[in-house]
Write a protein that holds these residues in place. Structure first.
Motif, short mmCIF file in Angstrom:
data_model
loop_
_atom_site.label_atom_id
_atom_site.label_comp_id
_atom_site.label_asym_id
_atom_site.label_seq_id
_atom_site.Cartn_x
_atom_site.Cartn_y
_atom_site.Cartn_z
N LEU A 83 -14.29 4.45 9.06
CA LEU A 83 -14.79 5.03 7.81
C LEU A 83 -13.76 6.04 7.27
N PRO A 84 -12.84 5.53 6.42
CA PRO A 84 -11.76 6.40 5.95
C PRO A 84 -12.29 7.62 5.18
N VAL A 85 -11.73 8.79 5.50
CA VAL A 85 -12.15 10.02 4.81
C VAL A 85 -11.01 10.53 3.91
N ASP A 139 -9.09 6.92 8.26
CA ASP A 139 -7.74 7.01 7.67
C ASP A 139 -7.60 8.38 7.02
N PHE A 140 -6.39 8.94 7.13
CA PHE A 140 -6.09 10.22 6.50
C PHE A 140 -4.79 10.10 5.70
N ILE A 141 -4.74 10.81 4.60
CA ILE A 141 -3.48 10.96 3.86
C ILE A 141 -3.14 12.45 3.82
N ILE A 189 0.82 -1.22 0.00
CA ILE A 189 0.00 0.00 0.00
C ILE A 189 0.85 1.27 0.00
N ARG A 190 1.95 1.25 0.77
CA ARG A 190 2.88 2.39 0.75
C ARG A 190 4.28 1.85 0.50
N GLU A 191 5.18 2.73 0.02
CA GLU A 191 6.52 2.28 -0.34
C GLU A 191 7.22 1.62 0.85
N PHE A 215 -4.63 7.43 -5.62
CA PHE A 215 -3.39 7.15 -4.88
C PHE A 215 -3.17 5.67 -4.64
N CYS A 216 -4.16 4.83 -4.95
CA CYS A 216 -4.21 3.48 -4.36
C CYS A 216 -3.88 2.33 -5.32
N VAL A 217 -3.11 1.37 -4.82
CA VAL A 217 -2.72 0.22 -5.65
C VAL A 217 -3.72 -0.93 -5.60
N1 SAM Z 1 -10.60 0.75 1.09
C1 SAM Z 1 -10.29 1.65 2.09
C2 SAM Z 1 -10.78 3.04 1.71
O1 SAM Z 1 -11.53 3.20 0.82
O2 SAM Z 1 -10.39 4.01 2.30
C3 SAM Z 1 -8.82 1.69 2.47
C4 SAM Z 1 -7.86 0.77 1.88
S1 SAM Z 1 -6.14 1.01 2.12
C5 SAM Z 1 -5.71 -0.68 2.30
C6 SAM Z 1 -5.84 1.59 3.74
C7 SAM Z 1 -5.38 3.01 3.82
O3 SAM Z 1 -4.08 3.18 3.31
C8 SAM Z 1 -6.21 4.00 3.03
O4 SAM Z 1 -7.40 4.33 3.66
C9 SAM Z 1 -5.28 5.17 2.88
O5 SAM Z 1 -5.42 6.07 3.95
C10 SAM Z 1 -3.90 4.53 2.94
N2 SAM Z 1 -3.23 4.59 1.63
C11 SAM Z 1 -3.57 3.96 0.50
N3 SAM Z 1 -2.74 4.30 -0.51
C12 SAM Z 1 -1.85 5.19 0.02
C13 SAM Z 1 -0.76 5.91 -0.52
N4 SAM Z 1 -0.42 5.82 -1.79
N5 SAM Z 1 -0.07 6.72 0.31
C14 SAM Z 1 -0.40 6.84 1.61
N6 SAM Z 1 -1.43 6.19 2.17
C15 SAM Z 1 -2.15 5.36 1.39
#
Ligand code: SAM
Ligand code: SF4
Length: 465
Positions: A270-272, A311-313, A52-54, A169-171
């Motif tokens: 509940l991630p925002v 969750d916050f970024i 998810i992160r480096e 942002f997400c893999v």
């Molecule tokens: N499906 C969930 C959602 O919709 O928020 C979260 C999935 S992810 C496995 C868990 C958390 O990792 C995310 O909510 C986000 O905050 C964080 N995350 C994901 N990609 C990221 C990135 N490229 N850089 C930093 N944080 C990241």
């Protein structure tokens, strides 16, 4: 009689990986493997990885470096497998960078582990990162009673995998693939079996759990709310949770389930991600700041004792100080009981990674520190508000001191109880008497009127496991 072979599984990342690690162990138990907590004595080591992160991905390579050294020093022939999302995303690269690895297996192929291991044992360096047509859940064996008992009274059940949301942002949509829900009947069977084996709390998990749309026994599509209503009817199942949810998929039925199902815990992750509309749009989150705040109001109206986590970024490309101020403001308004926050980490192949306006590392670090300060204060305030309250806790494991047990509150806080009149796996009603940074302390109801300090003879910090 052969000695059983030993298996060491190390899980990185989210609950989905914890669940998958258990299912891999269940699959390999049939091949004669027993789990060990010591990698040095293992015949097979599996690293179940997170991409998810480096930082999360890089941890795998340092762990592989340690294993290579350990193998060399001991002259052992331990086999090393890499599973999970790094395996899925970087299969060939892992083989190139880490010759110690015998086997790479993606999350959709765990049911094939026995045959892949046989190939690896025959000298092949195996990479299986396909998305096979067969459903792995049809082939993964259920845990034995002993395995379930050893994992404690709270269990995960995967109901949904993958994601179609494509946040920029997400893999996950790339490593876990398209959204797929399991059929309701299979989920209910798995849950009933776990409860029969002693489980009292089930968390339904999925990368996007509230997008669940599984086929019901009647052939229609069931929502998560309907699934949970049926789950609540499983005799002996005391508690239900679900994670991780997307704000966009919090529909009215799901909110009503929090009002109507006593088994459903009053706590929601509940991630925002951000409190700025501009950034939420750039993230392709499909919801705005106001949508989120209205949702929280609705949840609290349905269930007044509801607590929230998120969750916050910080430092997403293009994030200005004004955007960040909006994030701080949203966090203040909601008053989260707990939260995770991360610096934005550019992930190869995702749209935001190529964005020109990357935020400098120093600004990211500064913003993260400021946000975390606020979120920690918010958590401390929530924990402090629990003092004197009475909760039912689920006793999960022994504490550090003789006679102590540790349970979980409805809000997932650890609660330490001395000499409780109950055992692991049972529910106990306690009054919270003390609040520490990592856990709470409680006394069984009835004893709370006595002097808490005589029950808590040691300072809380010394009691925490
Ligand atoms: N499906 C969930 C959602 O919709 O928020 C979260 C999935 S992810 C496995 C868990 C958390 O990792 C995310 O909510 C986000 O905050 C964080 N995350 C994901 N990609 C990221 C990135 N490229 N850089 C930093 N944080 C990241
Ligand atoms: Fe990733 Fe969650 Fe967005 Fe899906 S909804 S892309 S899992 S952050």
């Amino acid at each position: 009689m052969h000695e059983p072979r030993k298996l060491y599984v190390k899980s990185f990342g989210c609950q989905m990986n914890v669940y998958d690690s258990h299912r891999m162990a269940d699959t390999l138990a049939r091949e004669g493997f027993v789990e060990t907590q010591d990698p040095a004595e293992a015949d097979l080591v599996i690293l179940n990885t997170c991409h998810i992160r480096e930082k999360a991905a890089e941890k795998v390579y340092s762990e592989l470096g340690r294993l290579r050294k350990q193998k060399q020093e001991a002259g052992s022939d331990t086999m090393i497998a890499v599973a999970g999302c790094v395996a899925q995303a970087e299969g060939a690269e892992i083989m190139r960078r880490a010759p110690v690895v015998d086997l790479v297996v993606g999350p959709q192929s765990y049911h094939r582990l026995p045959e892949l291991l046989a190939d690896a044992r025959a000298g092949k360096r195996v990479v299986d990162t396909d998305f096979p047509v067969e459903d792995k859940f049809d082939h993964l064996p259920a845990p034995t009673r002993a395995a379930t008992r050893s994992r404690g009274p709270a269990a995960f059940v995967t109901v949904q995998e993958g994601c179609d949301k494509f946040c920029t942002f997400c893999v996950v949509p790339y490593t876990r693939g398209a959204e797929l829900s399991r059929p309701v009947g299979k989920i209910l069977d798995e849950a009933a079996r776990l409860v029969d084996q002693g489980v009292r709390e089930i968390t339904l998990i999925g990368q996007n759990v509230n997008a669940f749309h599984g086929e019901g026994p009647d052939g229609t599509v069931w929502s998560l709310a309907l699934l949970m209503e049926r789950m609540a009817g499983i005799e002996g199942l005391a508690r239900l949770r679900y994670t991780t949810s997307h704000p966009r998929d919090m529909d009215d039925d799901l909110i009503a389930a929090h009002r109507d199902l006593p088994q459903l815990m009053p706590y929601l992750h509940l991630p925002v991600q951000s409190g700025s509309d501009r950034i939420l749009a750039a993230m392709n989150r499909k919801h705005g700041r106001e949508d989120y705040l209205v949702l929280i109001e609705k949840m609290r109206a349905a269930r007044p004792d509801m607590a929230l986590s998120s969750d916050f970024i910080v430092g997403f490309p293009g994030e200005t100080e004004t955007d960040f101020a909006d994030t701080l403001d949203l966090a203040r308004r909601v008053g989260f009981a707990s939260a995770y926050s991360f610096k934005y980490s550019p992930r190869p192949g995702t749209p935001a990674a190529d964005h020109e306006a990357q935020v400098p590392e120093a600004a990211k670090a500064e913003r993260l520190a400021e946000l975390q300060h606020l979120l920690e204060a918010s958590k401390a305030a929530f924990d402090a508000s629990c003092r004197g309250k009475t909760f039912e806790i689920l006793l999960e494991k022994p504490g550090r001191q003789p006679g102590q047990l540790i349970g979980r509150s409805p809000y997932l806080q650890s609660v330490v109880v001395n000499d409780p009149p109950a055992h692991v796996g049972e529910l106990l009603t306690v009054t919270i008497t003390d609040v520490g940074p990592n856990s709470l302390a409680g006394v069984p109801v009835g004893e709370a009127g006595t002097s808490p300090s005589s029950v808590l003879s040691r300072p809380l910090a010394a009691m925490e496991a």
